[in-house]
Design a protein around this motif. Structure first.
Motif, PDB file in Angstrom:
ATOM      1  N   GLN A   1      27.359  52.939 -39.494  1.00 46.04           N
ATOM      2  CA  GLN A   1      27.056  51.520 -39.580  1.00 46.04           C
ATOM      3  C   GLN A   1      27.589  50.756 -38.357  1.00 46.04           C
ATOM      4  OE1 GLN A   1      28.139  49.814 -43.382  1.00 46.04           O
ATOM      5  NE2 GLN A   1      27.285  51.551 -44.528  1.00 46.04           N
ATOM      6  N   VAL A   2      28.619  51.306 -37.734  1.00 42.43           N
ATOM      7  CA  VAL A   2      29.119  50.710 -36.496  1.00 42.43           C
ATOM      8  C   VAL A   2      28.033  50.765 -35.429  1.00 42.43           C
ATOM      9  CG1 VAL A   2      30.852  50.891 -34.662  1.00 42.43           C
ATOM     10  CG2 VAL A   2      31.497  51.309 -37.060  1.00 42.43           C
ATOM     11  N   CYS A   3      27.338  51.888 -35.374  1.00 40.58           N
ATOM     12  CA  CYS A   3      26.252  52.054 -34.405  1.00 40.58           C
ATOM     13  C   CYS A   3      25.169  50.994 -34.620  1.00 40.58           C
ATOM     14  CB  CYS A   3      25.674  53.450 -34.535  1.00 40.58           C
ATOM     15  SG  CYS A   3      24.207  53.764 -33.538  1.00 40.58           S
ATOM     16  N   LYS A   4      24.759  50.816 -35.870  1.00 43.70           N
ATOM     17  CA  LYS A   4      23.713  49.826 -36.176  1.00 43.70           C
ATOM     18  C   LYS A   4      24.182  48.408 -35.834  1.00 43.70           C
ATOM     19  CE  LYS A   4      23.011  48.883 -40.473  1.00 43.70           C
ATOM     20  NZ  LYS A   4      22.552  49.008 -41.895  1.00 43.70           N
ATOM     21  N   THR A   5      25.418  48.095 -36.137  1.00 43.01           N
ATOM     22  CA  THR A   5      25.947  46.754 -35.868  1.00 43.01           C
ATOM     23  C   THR A   5      25.972  46.463 -34.367  1.00 43.01           C
ATOM     24  OG1 THR A   5      27.304  46.843 -37.873  1.00 43.01           O
ATOM     25  CG2 THR A   5      27.944  45.251 -36.164  1.00 43.01           C
ATOM     26  N   LEU A   6      26.373  47.455 -33.562  1.00 44.63           N
ATOM     27  CA  LEU A   6      26.405  47.257 -32.112  1.00 44.63           C
ATOM     28  C   LEU A   6      25.012  47.021 -31.556  1.00 44.63           C
ATOM     29  CD1 LEU A   6      29.036  49.972 -31.043  1.00 44.63           C
ATOM     30  CD2 LEU A   6      29.316  47.467 -31.081  1.00 44.63           C
ATOM     31  N   PHE A   7      24.033  47.754 -32.050  1.00 43.98           N
ATOM     32  CA  PHE A   7      22.663  47.546 -31.575  1.00 43.98           C
ATOM     33  C   PHE A   7      22.170  46.163 -31.968  1.00 43.98           C
ATOM     34  CE2 PHE A   7      22.032  51.959 -30.324  1.00 43.98           C
ATOM     35  CZ  PHE A   7      21.019  51.858 -29.383  1.00 43.98           C
ATOM     36  N   ARG A   8      22.467  45.710 -33.148  1.00 36.72           N
ATOM     37  CA  ARG A   8      22.005  44.393 -33.591  1.00 36.72           C
ATOM     38  C   ARG A   8      22.612  43.280 -32.729  1.00 36.72           C
ATOM     39  NH1 ARG A   8      22.150  44.688 -40.245  1.00 36.72           N
ATOM     40  NH2 ARG A   8      20.218  45.919 -40.476  1.00 36.72           N
ATOM     41  N   ARG A   9      23.812  43.482 -32.293  1.00 36.07           N
ATOM     42  CA  ARG A   9      24.488  42.455 -31.496  1.00 36.07           C
ATOM     43  C   ARG A   9      24.070  42.491 -30.028  1.00 36.07           C
ATOM     44  NH1 ARG A   9      30.773  42.844 -33.690  1.00 36.07           N
ATOM     45  NH2 ARG A   9      30.381  41.964 -35.798  1.00 36.07           N
ATOM     46  N   GLN A  10      23.940  43.674 -29.486  1.00 38.73           N
ATOM     47  CA  GLN A  10      23.736  43.793 -28.047  1.00 38.73           C
ATOM     48  C   GLN A  10      22.284  44.085 -27.677  1.00 38.73           C
ATOM     49  OE1 GLN A  10      26.669  46.358 -26.174  1.00 38.73           O
ATOM     50  NE2 GLN A  10      28.242  45.790 -27.679  1.00 38.73           N
ATOM     51  N   ARG A  11      21.565  44.781 -28.510  1.00 39.59           N
ATOM     52  CA  ARG A  11      20.155  45.084 -28.220  1.00 39.59           C
ATOM     53  C   ARG A  11      19.333  44.897 -29.484  1.00 39.59           C
ATOM     54  NH1 ARG A  11      18.839  47.865 -23.470  1.00 39.59           N
ATOM     55  NH2 ARG A  11      16.740  47.481 -24.272  1.00 39.59           N
ATOM     56  N   PRO A  12      19.120  43.648 -29.877  1.00 38.63           N
ATOM     57  CA  PRO A  12      18.369  43.394 -31.108  1.00 38.63           C
ATOM     58  C   PRO A  12      16.976  44.025 -31.059  1.00 38.63           C
ATOM     59  CG  PRO A  12      19.421  41.387 -30.321  1.00 38.63           C
ATOM     60  CD  PRO A  12      19.559  42.425 -29.235  1.00 38.63           C
ATOM     61  N   GLY A  13      16.604  44.661 -32.150  1.00 34.04           N
ATOM     62  CA  GLY A  13      15.282  45.270 -32.234  1.00 34.04           C
ATOM     63  C   GLY A  13      15.167  46.606 -31.535  1.00 34.04           C
ATOM     64  N   ALA A  14      16.262  47.074 -30.923  1.00 31.50           N
ATOM     65  CA  ALA A  14      16.180  48.325 -30.174  1.00 31.50           C
ATOM     66  C   ALA A  14      16.842  49.500 -30.916  1.00 31.50           C
ATOM     67  CB  ALA A  14      16.830  48.149 -28.806  1.00 31.50           C
ATOM     68  N   TYR A  15      17.247  49.234 -32.130  1.00 34.14           N
ATOM     69  CA  TYR A  15      17.902  50.318 -32.882  1.00 34.14           C
ATOM     70  C   TYR A  15      16.887  51.416 -33.165  1.00 34.14           C
ATOM     71  CZ  TYR A  15      20.923  52.473 -36.483  1.00 34.14           C
ATOM     72  OH  TYR A  15      21.708  53.320 -37.204  1.00 34.14           O
ATOM     73  N   PRO A  16      17.093  52.643 -32.660  1.00 36.87           N
ATOM     74  CA  PRO A  16      16.092  53.708 -32.802  1.00 36.87           C
ATOM     75  C   PRO A  16      15.810  54.049 -34.268  1.00 36.87           C
ATOM     76  CG  PRO A  16      17.689  54.307 -31.118  1.00 36.87           C
ATOM     77  CD  PRO A  16      18.235  53.088 -31.823  1.00 36.87           C
ATOM     78  N   ALA A  17      14.562  54.262 -34.570  1.00 33.11           N
ATOM     79  CA  ALA A  17      14.153  54.585 -35.946  1.00 33.11           C
ATOM     80  C   ALA A  17      14.757  55.906 -36.410  1.00 33.11           C
ATOM     81  CB  ALA A  17      12.625  54.645 -36.036  1.00 33.11           C
ATOM     82  N   GLU A  18      14.891  56.830 -35.464  1.00 33.51           N
ATOM     83  CA  GLU A  18      15.485  58.124 -35.852  1.00 33.51           C
ATOM     84  C   GLU A  18      16.905  57.952 -36.375  1.00 33.51           C
ATOM     85  OE1 GLU A  18      14.126  57.282 -33.010  1.00 33.51           O
ATOM     86  OE2 GLU A  18      13.237  58.970 -31.932  1.00 33.51           O
TER      87      GLU A  18
END
Length: 255
Positions: free
Chosen positions: A207-224
């Motif tokens: 969940q840390v990974c998902k949170t970082l993507f949401r903050r720094q690269r919104p919409g770029a969280y890989p589907a995999e």
């Protein structure tokens, strides 16, 4: 010269003698014949008469006891093992996922509840290892495209920020894998409280990974990675539920 009277007298005497001798001869002859008949009868072969056969039936032979060894005790049946898996999984939040995860491991056929909890933790650890490998491949630009996620931006190998985030994700999934390994050790030691703590930590790392993507690269969280995260969360939930069931039925070693 003899007189006629003397001659007649001699003839008469001779006839008398013959008359006396004839009955004796006849009698002797009959005695001989009769004796012969008795001799044959007395010295003839005697016929042996066999005793009558017994009419009572012969006794039946006594059956010989079987000397074949008793069959060995059979291992638990597949039906019994499946029933234990189903009963255990019915106590979890995701029973169908639980049955599929435990049934995929052949050792579940002979495992008790403690063994099933270890199998569930191992299934979660396998997912965590896959998540680490996926994140590392994406960071190196060798992973599959994330085009299946409509909101995800294509992976950019030249984007240093995104590569850094993916490397963080790989490390977090690696930490989840290590936490699950520690959970297995705690289960083996029957320290179920620590096992539950390790499993909960493993579910939090991605969940840390998902949170970082949401903050720094919104919409770029890989589907995999999104799919890996959700699968790991559910597997950790199954493992935690089985550990809780085990802790409520078997006293822990430190109690």
């Amino acid at each position: 010269m003899a007189s006629p009277m003397a001659t007649t007298t001699s003839k008469a005497v001779l006839l008398l003698l013959l008359g006396a001798l004839l009955p004796l001869a006849t009698l002797a002859s009959r005695s001989a014949v009769h004796g012969a008949h008795h001799g044959h009868a007395g010295h003839g072969p005697k016929h042996q008469h066999s005793p009558p056969a017994s009419s009572s039936p012969l006794p039946s032979p006594t059956p010989t006891p079987s000397t074949s060894p008793a069959p060995a005790a059979a291992p638990p049946t597949t039906t019994a093992a499946a029933a234990l898996v189903r009963a255990t999984c019915n106590s979890t939040t995701f029973p169908e996922l639980c049955v599929a995860a435990l049934g995929a491991d052949p050792s579940s056929a002979t495992a008790d509840v403690r063994g099933l909890s270890s199998i569930a933790v191992s299934a979660a650890a396998t997912n965590a290892s896959g998540g680490a490998a996926t994140a590392a491949a994406l960071a190196n630009g060798t992973g599959p495209a994330a085009s299946s996620n409509a909101q995800a931006a294509p992976a950019d190998a030249g984007d240093a920020q995104q590569q850094a985030l993916l490397r963080v994700c790989a490390a977090k999934y690696g930490s989840a894998r290590d936490a699950l390994a520690a959970a297995r050790e705690s289960i083996a030691a029957q320290d179920y409280d620590f096992a539950a703590v390790h499993v909960s930590a493993a579910a939090e790392y991605p969940q840390v990974c998902k949170t970082l993507f949401r903050r720094q690269r919104p919409g770029a969280y890989p589907a995999e990675l999104a799919a890996r995260e959700e699968a790991l969360r559910q597997l950790c939930s199954v493992a935690s539920d089985i550990i809780a069931l085990l802790a409520n039925t078997v006293p822990a070693a430190n109690n």
